[in-house]
Design a protein around this motif. Sequence first.
Motif, PDB file in Angstrom:
ATOM      1  N   SER A 272       0.844  -1.195   0.000  1.00 15.98           N
ATOM      2  CA  SER A 272       0.000   0.000   0.000  1.00 15.98           C
ATOM      3  C   SER A 272       0.877   1.242   0.000  1.00 15.98           C
ATOM      4  O   SER A 272       2.056   1.204   0.406  1.00 15.98           O
ATOM      5  CB  SER A 272      -0.922   0.028   1.228  1.00 15.98           C
ATOM      6  OG  SER A 272      -0.161   0.185   2.426  1.00 15.98           O
ATOM      7  N   LEU A 273       0.312   2.336  -0.449  1.00 15.55           N
ATOM      8  CA  LEU A 273       1.005   3.623  -0.375  1.00 15.55           C
ATOM      9  C   LEU A 273       1.203   3.993   1.087  1.00 15.55           C
ATOM     10  O   LEU A 273       2.225   4.559   1.472  1.00 15.55           O
ATOM     11  CB  LEU A 273       0.198   4.693  -1.107  1.00 15.55           C
ATOM     12  CG  LEU A 273       0.765   6.124  -1.118  1.00 15.55           C
ATOM     13  CD1 LEU A 273       2.155   6.169  -1.753  1.00 15.55           C
ATOM     14  CD2 LEU A 273      -0.203   7.071  -1.841  1.00 15.55           C
ATOM     15  N   ASP A 274       0.228   3.661   1.897  1.00 15.30           N
ATOM     16  CA  ASP A 274       0.278   3.919   3.332  1.00 15.30           C
ATOM     17  C   ASP A 274       1.513   3.282   3.961  1.00 15.30           C
ATOM     18  O   ASP A 274       2.284   3.934   4.666  1.00 15.30           O
ATOM     19  CB  ASP A 274      -1.004   3.375   3.977  1.00 15.30           C
ATOM     20  CG  ASP A 274      -0.950   3.392   5.488  1.00 15.30           C
ATOM     21  OD1 ASP A 274      -0.558   4.426   6.053  1.00 15.30           O
ATOM     22  OD2 ASP A 274      -1.284   2.367   6.108  1.00 15.30           O
ATOM     23  N   THR A 275       1.716   2.003   3.714  1.00 11.51           N
ATOM     24  CA  THR A 275       2.862   1.290   4.279  1.00 11.51           C
ATOM     25  C   THR A 275       4.171   1.933   3.841  1.00 11.51           C
ATOM     26  O   THR A 275       5.092   2.124   4.651  1.00 11.51           O
ATOM     27  CB  THR A 275       2.847  -0.191   3.838  1.00 11.51           C
ATOM     28  OG1 THR A 275       1.661  -0.804   4.341  1.00 11.51           O
ATOM     29  CG2 THR A 275       4.059  -0.930   4.368  1.00 11.51           C
ATOM     30  N   PHE A 276       4.241   2.290   2.553  1.00  8.25           N
ATOM     31  CA  PHE A 276       5.453   2.893   2.009  1.00  8.25           C
ATOM     32  C   PHE A 276       5.759   4.231   2.669  1.00  8.25           C
ATOM     33  O   PHE A 276       6.875   4.453   3.169  1.00  8.25           O
ATOM     34  CB  PHE A 276       5.299   3.066   0.495  1.00  8.25           C
ATOM     35  CG  PHE A 276       6.398   3.874  -0.142  1.00  8.25           C
ATOM     36  CD1 PHE A 276       7.650   3.324  -0.349  1.00  8.25           C
ATOM     37  CD2 PHE A 276       6.168   5.188  -0.537  1.00  8.25           C
ATOM     38  CE1 PHE A 276       8.668   4.071  -0.940  1.00  8.25           C
ATOM     39  CE2 PHE A 276       7.176   5.935  -1.123  1.00  8.25           C
ATOM     40  CZ  PHE A 276       8.434   5.377  -1.327  1.00  8.25           C
ATOM     41  N   LEU A 277       4.795   5.149   2.681  1.00 13.04           N
ATOM     42  CA  LEU A 277       5.042   6.486   3.222  1.00 13.04           C
ATOM     43  C   LEU A 277       5.371   6.448   4.710  1.00 13.04           C
ATOM     44  O   LEU A 277       6.341   7.061   5.167  1.00 13.04           O
ATOM     45  CB  LEU A 277       3.822   7.385   2.974  1.00 13.04           C
ATOM     46  CG  LEU A 277       3.533   7.787   1.528  1.00 13.04           C
ATOM     47  CD1 LEU A 277       2.234   8.573   1.446  1.00 13.04           C
ATOM     48  CD2 LEU A 277       4.686   8.609   0.946  1.00 13.04           C
ATOM     49  N   TRP A 278       4.571   5.717   5.459  1.00 16.74           N
ATOM     50  CA  TRP A 278       4.740   5.723   6.914  1.00 16.74           C
ATOM     51  C   TRP A 278       5.964   4.957   7.381  1.00 16.74           C
ATOM     52  O   TRP A 278       6.401   5.097   8.530  1.00 16.74           O
ATOM     53  CB  TRP A 278       3.468   5.226   7.582  1.00 16.74           C
ATOM     54  CG  TRP A 278       2.423   6.298   7.646  1.00 16.74           C
ATOM     55  CD1 TRP A 278       1.530   6.635   6.680  1.00 16.74           C
ATOM     56  CD2 TRP A 278       2.210   7.218   8.717  1.00 16.74           C
ATOM     57  NE1 TRP A 278       0.750   7.700   7.087  1.00 16.74           N
ATOM     58  CE2 TRP A 278       1.154   8.071   8.333  1.00 16.74           C
ATOM     59  CE3 TRP A 278       2.798   7.392   9.970  1.00 16.74           C
ATOM     60  CZ2 TRP A 278       0.684   9.088   9.161  1.00 16.74           C
ATOM     61  CZ3 TRP A 278       2.342   8.400  10.804  1.00 16.74           C
ATOM     62  CH2 TRP A 278       1.293   9.243  10.389  1.00 16.74           C
ATOM     63  N   SER A 279       6.552   4.166   6.495  1.00 19.65           N
ATOM     64  CA  SER A 279       7.787   3.463   6.870  1.00 19.65           C
ATOM     65  C   SER A 279       8.920   4.448   7.137  1.00 19.65           C
ATOM     66  O   SER A 279       9.865   4.133   7.880  1.00 19.65           O
ATOM     67  CB  SER A 279       8.207   2.481   5.762  1.00 19.65           C
ATOM     68  OG  SER A 279       8.639   3.169   4.591  1.00 19.65           O
ATOM     69  N   PHE A 280       8.826   5.648   6.579  1.00 19.33           N
ATOM     70  CA  PHE A 280       9.876   6.647   6.774  1.00 19.33           C
ATOM     71  C   PHE A 280       9.886   7.215   8.192  1.00 19.33           C
ATOM     72  O   PHE A 280      10.874   7.829   8.607  1.00 19.33           O
ATOM     73  CB  PHE A 280       9.733   7.771   5.745  1.00 19.33           C
ATOM     74  CG  PHE A 280      10.172   7.365   4.365  1.00 19.33           C
ATOM     75  CD1 PHE A 280      11.464   7.628   3.923  1.00 19.33           C
ATOM     76  CD2 PHE A 280       9.303   6.694   3.511  1.00 19.33           C
ATOM     77  CE1 PHE A 280      11.875   7.237   2.655  1.00 19.33           C
ATOM     78  CE2 PHE A 280       9.703   6.296   2.240  1.00 19.33           C
ATOM     79  CZ  PHE A 280      10.994   6.553   1.815  1.00 19.33           C
ATOM     80  N   VAL A 281       8.792   7.017   8.926  1.00 22.54           N
ATOM     81  CA  VAL A 281       8.747   7.464  10.331  1.00 22.54           C
ATOM     82  C   VAL A 281       8.430   6.284  11.253  1.00 22.54           C
ATOM     83  O   VAL A 281       7.927   6.456  12.354  1.00 22.54           O
ATOM     84  CB  VAL A 281       7.715   8.606  10.533  1.00 22.54           C
ATOM     85  CG1 VAL A 281       8.210   9.897   9.900  1.00 22.54           C
ATOM     86  CG2 VAL A 281       6.339   8.225   9.983  1.00 22.54           C
TER      87      VAL A 281
END
Length: 203
Positions: free
Chosen positions: A120-129
């Motif tokens: 998901s885009l969610d998993t990708f973006l939030w992995s940075f924090v």
Amino acid sequence: MSKKPTTDLPHRCTWCGDDPLYVAYHDNDWGVSVHDDRKLFEMLTLEGAQAGLSWITILRKRENYKLAFDNFDIDKVAAYDDSKLESLMGNAGIVRNRLKISSTIDNARAVQKIRQEHGSLDTFLWSFVDGETRHNRWKTLAEIPAQTELSVQLSKALKGYGCRFVGPTICYALMQSIGMVNDHTTDCFRHRKLITLTGTDSL
């Protein structure tokens, strides 16, 4: 005996001024954690559309964007062809910039790749924090950076998938808007509220 008029109004970040639309965005959206791919794609699109413009200009066109881009259905936008692009160029309700419109289509296709790889885009973006909001403690607007080392990393990663209009400054604005970072100033009532909502107080 008449009551004294109350002056006990919530203190807000000064950037939102007193425009009702801006205030509502500040109070209800900005900095709230977003984990829905469609909403994340919406904010990615709107932050890119803002480049060179004021955010209030984009807010006033937000509903038009939802209508123009099929409520930000990623797969539908990714399937847009040249005729659809030309149709969007004639839509006065959005920013009629060919590069920005075409980048939205390209970004939808890039997000498809991200979802295939990361789920998901969610998993990708939030992995940075590491999946948690980072609560900053800025006392004034002047302290808030335009970009950070993390937004530089995010920008590079998004570009690697073919995204456009995702420079470090736009990426940091995205991080702020979707709640990856809490950049309300410490005197703003929303700063503590977001800490309470997320249940985290990490720096």
